[in-house]
Design an enzyme around this catalytic site. Structure first.
Site, PDB file in Angstrom:
ATOM      1  N   HIS A  19      39.246  46.947  34.282  1.00 25.37           N
ATOM      2  CA  HIS A  19      39.212  47.193  35.721  1.00 25.37           C
ATOM      3  C   HIS A  19      39.846  48.541  36.090  1.00 25.37           C
ATOM      4  CE1 HIS A  19      37.714  45.207  39.171  1.00 25.37           C
ATOM      5  NE2 HIS A  19      38.796  44.614  39.603  1.00 25.37           N
ATOM      6  N   ASN A  66      41.717  45.257  45.665  1.00 26.68           N
ATOM      7  CA  ASN A  66      41.068  44.698  46.849  1.00 26.68           C
ATOM      8  C   ASN A  66      41.553  45.309  48.164  1.00 26.68           C
ATOM      9  OD1 ASN A  66      43.563  43.510  46.820  1.00 26.68           O
ATOM     10  ND2 ASN A  66      42.833  41.446  47.279  1.00 26.68           N
ATOM     11  N   ASP A  92      34.690  50.720  37.729  1.00 30.38           N
ATOM     12  CA  ASP A  92      34.093  49.918  36.658  1.00 30.38           C
ATOM     13  C   ASP A  92      32.936  49.086  37.193  1.00 30.38           C
ATOM     14  OD1 ASP A  92      35.425  46.834  37.003  1.00 30.38           O
ATOM     15  OD2 ASP A  92      36.510  48.479  37.953  1.00 30.38           O
ATOM     16  N   ASN A 113      35.361  44.396  44.478  1.00 34.94           N
ATOM     17  CA  ASN A 113      36.312  44.275  45.583  1.00 34.94           C
ATOM     18  C   ASN A 113      36.881  45.608  46.060  1.00 34.94           C
ATOM     19  OD1 ASN A 113      36.063  41.507  45.901  1.00 34.94           O
ATOM     20  ND2 ASN A 113      37.608  41.072  44.360  1.00 34.94           N
TER      21      ASN A 113
END
Length: 192
Positions: A19, A66, A92, A113
């Site tokens: 991530h 997020n 990603d 997100n």
């Protein structure tokens, strides 16, 4: 001025995870610069530099994925930037094989997100993106476990090469039209 944003999660425990590939791209670019230091601003780590004569801000939001849009929107508003022309986000993407690149001018979040947060905070989907492939999880592996774990050795080699290409594409974005950059890097981004 251009704003180049690499998405990831702050903290050592996330540094090597799938991530954080967006952070890897900013960090790879920083390694090519001398005499610059990151500083905290807009709940992010930033560096101000230039590509040729174009002023550039490199950003790693420190808000967790997020809430990335909070940092991006603050920078865009304070600097008076046009997201459609001046913003590039690197992140990603599970829908691409590990090491593939895909550049886009606009679009939905695709379930990411960080992108969802940026779209929400800016009120637009019209900004450039570089998606770095991280591959899908194996059957029985949860998405959250997949993105928050490290790559296999082979995938990491492919992704590190993609990070280098993403930095080249981001640098080109600063001084060339994005359609030309997309044409060049999308056609060259097939994973070997």
């Amino acid at each position: 001025m251009k704003l180049i944003v690499g998405l990831g999660n702050p903290g050592k425990e996330y540094a090597k995870t799938r991530h954080n590939v967006g952070f890897w791209c900013v960090e790879a670019w920083l390694k090519t610069l001398s005499g610059v230091r990151e500083k905290g601003k807009w709940d992010a780590q930033i560096v101000e530099t230039n590509v040729r004569t174009e002023p550039v801000i490199l950003m790693r939001p420190q808000t967790f994925m997020n809430r990335s849009g909070l940092s991006v929107a603050r920078a865009v508003r304070e600097k008076g930037l046009d997201p459609e022309r001046d913003l590039l986000v690197i992140y990603d993407d599970m829908d691409l094989p590990a090491g593939a690149l895909r550049l886009r001018e606009k679009g939905s979040s695709g379930g990411h997100n960080g992108i969802k947060s940026i779209i929400q905070e800016l009120g637009t989907q019209n900004f450039a993106r570089i998606r770095v492939g991280i591959g899908r999880p194996e059957p029985g592996i949860l998405v959250i476990d997949h993105v928050l774990h490290a790559f296999s050795r082979d995938d990491r080699i492919r992704v590190e090469a993609a990070v280098d290409r993403a930095v080249e594409a981001a640098q080109a974005f600063c001084v060339e039209s994005f359609p030309l950059v997309m044409n060049r890097f999308n056609s060259a981004s097939n994973v070997k």
